[in-house]
Design a protein around this motif. Structure first.
Motif, PDB file in Angstrom:
ATOM      1  N   THR A 156       0.800  -1.213   0.000  1.00  0.00           N
ATOM      2  CA  THR A 156       0.000   0.000   0.000  1.00  0.00           C
ATOM      3  C   THR A 156       0.833   1.262   0.000  1.00  0.00           C
ATOM      4  O   THR A 156       0.313   2.358  -0.160  1.00  0.00           O
ATOM      5  CB  THR A 156      -0.946   0.007   1.211  1.00  0.00           C
ATOM      6  N   LEU A 157       2.106   1.137   0.258  1.00  0.00           N
ATOM      7  CA  LEU A 157       2.987   2.306   0.355  1.00  0.00           C
ATOM      8  C   LEU A 157       3.850   2.478  -0.881  1.00  0.00           C
ATOM      9  O   LEU A 157       4.125   3.611  -1.302  1.00  0.00           O
ATOM     10  CB  LEU A 157       3.888   2.187   1.583  1.00  0.00           C
ATOM     11  N   PHE A 158       4.340   1.372  -1.406  1.00  0.00           N
ATOM     12  CA  PHE A 158       5.262   1.468  -2.535  1.00  0.00           C
ATOM     13  C   PHE A 158       4.775   0.555  -3.675  1.00  0.00           C
ATOM     14  O   PHE A 158       4.168  -0.505  -3.430  1.00  0.00           O
ATOM     15  CB  PHE A 158       6.675   1.035  -2.114  1.00  0.00           C
ATOM     16  N   PHE A 164      11.914  -0.199  -2.159  1.00  0.00           N
ATOM     17  CA  PHE A 164      11.475  -0.436  -0.788  1.00  0.00           C
ATOM     18  C   PHE A 164      10.226  -1.293  -0.720  1.00  0.00           C
ATOM     19  O   PHE A 164       9.649  -1.474   0.353  1.00  0.00           O
ATOM     20  CB  PHE A 164      11.202   0.905  -0.069  1.00  0.00           C
ATOM     21  N   PHE A 165       9.736  -1.776  -1.890  1.00  0.00           N
ATOM     22  CA  PHE A 165       8.532  -2.609  -1.896  1.00  0.00           C
ATOM     23  C   PHE A 165       8.852  -3.972  -1.284  1.00  0.00           C
ATOM     24  O   PHE A 165       9.860  -4.600  -1.613  1.00  0.00           O
ATOM     25  CB  PHE A 165       8.016  -2.781  -3.334  1.00  0.00           C
ATOM     26  N   ILE A 166       7.960  -4.443  -0.411  1.00  0.00           N
ATOM     27  CA  ILE A 166       8.068  -5.765   0.207  1.00  0.00           C
ATOM     28  C   ILE A 166       6.742  -6.457   0.016  1.00  0.00           C
ATOM     29  O   ILE A 166       5.690  -5.950   0.464  1.00  0.00           O
ATOM     30  CB  ILE A 166       8.392  -5.669   1.710  1.00  0.00           C
ATOM     31  N   PRO A 167       6.709  -7.589  -0.666  1.00  0.00           N
ATOM     32  CA  PRO A 167       5.442  -8.289  -0.837  1.00  0.00           C
ATOM     33  C   PRO A 167       4.994  -8.901   0.484  1.00  0.00           C
ATOM     34  O   PRO A 167       5.820  -9.143   1.372  1.00  0.00           O
ATOM     35  CB  PRO A 167       5.780  -9.365  -1.877  1.00  0.00           C
ATOM     36  N   PRO A 168       3.717  -9.165   0.642  1.00  0.00           N
ATOM     37  CA  PRO A 168       3.235  -9.842   1.856  1.00  0.00           C
ATOM     38  C   PRO A 168       3.925 -11.199   2.011  1.00  0.00           C
ATOM     39  O   PRO A 168       4.064 -11.957   1.050  1.00  0.00           O
ATOM     40  CB  PRO A 168       1.733  -9.977   1.646  1.00  0.00           C
ATOM     41  N   GLY A 169       4.389 -11.486   3.219  1.00  0.00           N
ATOM     42  CA  GLY A 169       5.079 -12.729   3.497  1.00  0.00           C
ATOM     43  C   GLY A 169       6.528 -12.727   3.025  1.00  0.00           C
ATOM     44  O   GLY A 169       7.188 -13.774   3.041  1.00  0.00           O
TER      45      GLY A 169
END
Length: 547
Positions: A156-158, A164-169
Motif C-alpha cells: 500500500t505504500l510502494f 522499498f517494496f516488500i510483498p506480503p510474506g
C-alpha cells in the motif's frame, strides 16, 4: 663462701690455742701459701677499681665491626644449624652497643616503616587537592545473524517497482560483523569537599604521632640496651669474683689437707673446707650461666648474626651524680616529651578524622569534563531473500562510521539520610579522642612515678656505694686481722671463714651498688634524653645529659 684464702686453715684441737710448731718443709709450704694468699687478696681488692682505672684482666673493646659483620639475618629468614655455633665473644663498648642496637633493632625498624607509611598516607591525602585526569579506551568485535519477515508487506505504500517494496510474506536474512573502538580523556575536580582538609590534617597528625613514637622508642631502646650492658658487666664481674673465690678455696683446702696429715687440724676443719669449696664451685657455675644468659639477651636486643656473641668490653665506670634535683627533673621530663606529645598528636588525628566523617553529611560540588572519539566498521554478508524478498535492497555490504564527542558540567551530591551511620562514626571517633586524653593523664602520672623511682634509686645507690666501699675496706682489714689472730692461735678457722664470707658479701654489695648507680642514671636518661624524630637523622649515642 670461699675467700678464706690460705688463712682459712682449721684451728687445731684446741681453738684459740697457738698452733704446734711445723716442720721446715711445712713451714716453707705455708709461707708459699701465705704469699699466694696475699696476691689473691690484692687481686680481689682490685676487681672493682676506682672509676678512673680499668679493672685488671679486662681487654679493651675491639674496633667496631663492619656493618657486614654485624648485619642481622633478613626479617623472614631462619638461622641454619652451622650458624648457631658460637664463636669467640666479641668485645663491644657501650657506645658500640648502642650504635648497633639503633641500626639493627627490629622493633625500631618497624617504627621507621610506620613513619614511612604515615608519610605516604599524607602525600596521598594532599593529592586530593588536585584534579583527577584519566584516559580510557575500549574496543571490541561482535557478530550477529538477522532474519526479516513481513507478513503484510509494503504494497500500500510502494509500487512493486520501488526498491522499498516488500510483498506480503516477504523474507530475508543476513550476517553482520561489527568492529568498534573508542578512546578519550576524563577530568574530575572536587571544587567543594568539606572532608578533604580534615583528612589531610588527620594524616599530618598521624605522621607527627609516628615520628614522636619513634623518638620515644629510641629512648626506650637506649634504656633497655644500657640496662642489659650494665647487667652483663655485673655478670662478668661476678664470674671474676667467684673464680677468685674458688682459686682461694682450693688453696685453703689443700693447706687443710696438708695440716690434717701433719695432725695440726681436726677432720672437721677439712670437711668444712670441702663443703665451702663445693659451694664456691656451685656459685661459680651459676655465675657462668648468668653470664651466658646476659650475653645472649644482649645479642637478641642487638639482633646480631646467630654466630656472634657480644661481650662487655668497657670496664665498669661510675656515672656521675644526676645534675638536677627532683623538681627540676620532673619539669624537664614533661617538656617536649615525645611520649606525651605522641598522645596529643594521636588525639588530634582522631578529632580531625571525626570532622572528616561528619563532613560526609555536607554537600559536595565537582567539576567533570570528558572528550573522546570513536570509530566502527560493519560488514554484512550472506544476504538472502525468500517469498518475494524482504529488506535486502537497502543493506550496505560494508559501512564505516566515525565520530567524536565532548561534555562538561557540574555535579552536586548531598547525603540526606543514612539512618545515623555517619553521626555514629563521628561520635565513636570523638570518644576515642577522649580515651586518648585519659591515656595522656595516666602516662603523665607514670612518667612522674618513673622519674621519682629512678631519682630516689640513684641517690640511694650512691649512698649505698659509699657504704659498700667502707664495707669492703673494713672487711679486708678484718680479714687480715683474722689471719694474724689465727696465726697467733687467738682465732679459729670458723672465725676466719665467717670473715671471708663478709668480705665476699662486701665485694658483691659494692658491685651491685655500682651497677645500680649506672642503671638508675640510664632510667633518668630515658625520660629526658633528646632524640631525633626523623628516622633518617643520625642517632647520637649520648650517655650523659646536661641541662
Amino acid at each position: 663462701m670461699g675467700l678464706a684464702l690460705a688463712l682459712g686453715l682449721g684451728a687445731g684441737p684446741g681453738a684459740g690455742q697457738p698452733l704446734p710448731a711445723a716442720s721446715g718443709d711445712d713451714g716453707r709450704r705455708l709461707e708459699r701459701r701465705w704469699n699466694e694468699l696475699d696476691r689473691q687478696i690484692r687481686a680481689l681488692e682490685e676487681l672493682l677499681p676506682a672509676e678512673e682505672a680499668p679493672p685488671n684482666g679486662v681487654a679493651p673493646a675491639s674496633p667496631l665491626r663492619s656493618p657486614q659483620d654485624t648485619a642481622p639475618l633478613p626479617p623472614l629468614a631462619l638461622p641454619e644449624a652451622a650458624s648457631l655455633r658460637e664463636g669467640q665473644p666479641q668485645a663491644l663498648s657501650l657506645e658500640q652497643t648502642l650504635a648497633i642496637g639503633f641500626a639493627n633493632s627490629p622493633s625500631l625498624q618497624a617504627r621507621r616503616e610506620e613513619v614511612a607509611a604515615a608519610l605516604a598516607e599524607l602525600q596521598s591525602q594532599m593529592g586530593t587537592y588536585w584534579p583527577r585526569l584519566s584516559a580510557f579506551a575500549a574496543g571490541g568485535t561482535d557478530q550477529a545473524s538477522t532474519s526479516f519477515f513481513s507478513p503484510t508487506g509494503t504494497g500500500t505504500l510502494f509500487a512493486p517497482s520501488n526498491p522499498f517494496f516488500i510483498p506480503p510474506g516477504g523474507r530475508g536474512s543476513l550476517n553482520t560483523n561489527a568492529n568498534g573502538v573508542a578512546t578519550g580523556l576524563q577530568l574530575r575536580y572536587e571544587l567543594l569537599d568539606f572532608a578533604r582538609t580534615p583528612k589531610a590534617r588527620a594524616a599530618l597528625a598521624s605522621l607527627r604521632s609516628g615520628r614522636l613514637a619513634y623518638a620515644d622508642a629510641l629512648r626506650r631502646l637506649q634504656l633497655t640496651l644500657s640496662e642489659s650492658y650494665y647487667q652483663l658487666q655485673r655478670a662478668d664481674q661476678l664470674v671474676r669474683i667467684r673464680e677468685a673465690v674458688v682459686r682461694n678455696d682450693l688453696l685453703i683446702l689443700q693447706d687443710s689437707l696438708d695440716l690434717k696429715q701433719a695432725g695440726l687440724v681436726p677432720r672437721l676443719d677439712v670437711l668444712r673446707r670441702q663443703a665451702i669449696e663445693a659451694d664456691g664451685q656451685e656459685q661459680l657455675i651459676a655465675a657462668l650461666a648468668d653470664q651466658a644468659i646476659a650475653r645472649r639477651r644482649l645479642a637478641a636486643l642487638l639482633n646480631l648474626p646467630p654466630q656472634l656473641t657480644p661481650a662487655a668490653g668497657d670496664p665498669i665506670r661510675l656515672q656521675p651524680r644526676w645534675p638536677l634535683d627532683l623538681e627540676a627533673s620532673l619539669v624537664a621530663s614533661y617538656r617536649d616529651n615525645p611520649e606525651l606529645e605522641a598522645l596529643l598528636a594521636t588525639r588530634e588525628a582522631l578529632l580531625q578524622q571525626k570532622d572528616a566523617v561528619a563532613a560526609g553529611l555536607l554537600p559536595k560540588l565537582s567539576l567533570f569534563a570528558s572528550a573522546g572519539a570513536s570509530a566502527s566498521n560493519a560488514n554484512n554478508w550472506n544476504v538472502r531473500v525468500a517469498d518475494g524478498g524482504c529488506c535486502g535492497a537497502t543493506v550496505a555490504t560494508s559501512l564505516n562510521t566515525y565520530g567524536s564527542d565532548w561534555s562538561v558540567g557540574l555535579a552536586v551530591s548531598w547525603l540526606l539520610f543514612d539512618a545515623g551511620t555517619t553521626r555514629g562514626q563521628a561520635r565513636a571517633l570523638a570518644r576515642r579522642g577522649a580515651a586518648v586524653a585519659q591515656q595522656y593523664a595516666a602516662q603523665r602520672n607514670d612518667i612522674r612515678l618513673r622519674i621519682e623511682q629512678a631519682f630516689f634509686g640513684h641517690e640511694a645507690s650512691l649512698a649505698r656505694l659509699v657504704a659498700a666501699r667502707r664495707g669492703v675496706k673494713a672487711s679486708l682489714e678484718a680479714f687480715r686481722d683474722a689471719r694474724l689472730r689465727y696465726q697467733a692461735g687467738l682465732s679459729s678457722e670458723l672465725d676466719l671463714s665467717n670473715t671471708q664470707e663478709r668480705l665476699i658479701a662486701s665485694l658483691v654489695q659494692r658491685l651491685e651498688a655500682t651497677v645500680n648507680v649506672n642503671v638508675t642514671y640510664a632510667q633518668l636518661l630515658r625520660e629526658l634524653l633528646p632524640m631525633p624524630t626523623d628516622p633518617e637523622a643520625p642517632v647520637p649515642a649520648r650517655l650523659q645529659w646536661a641541662p
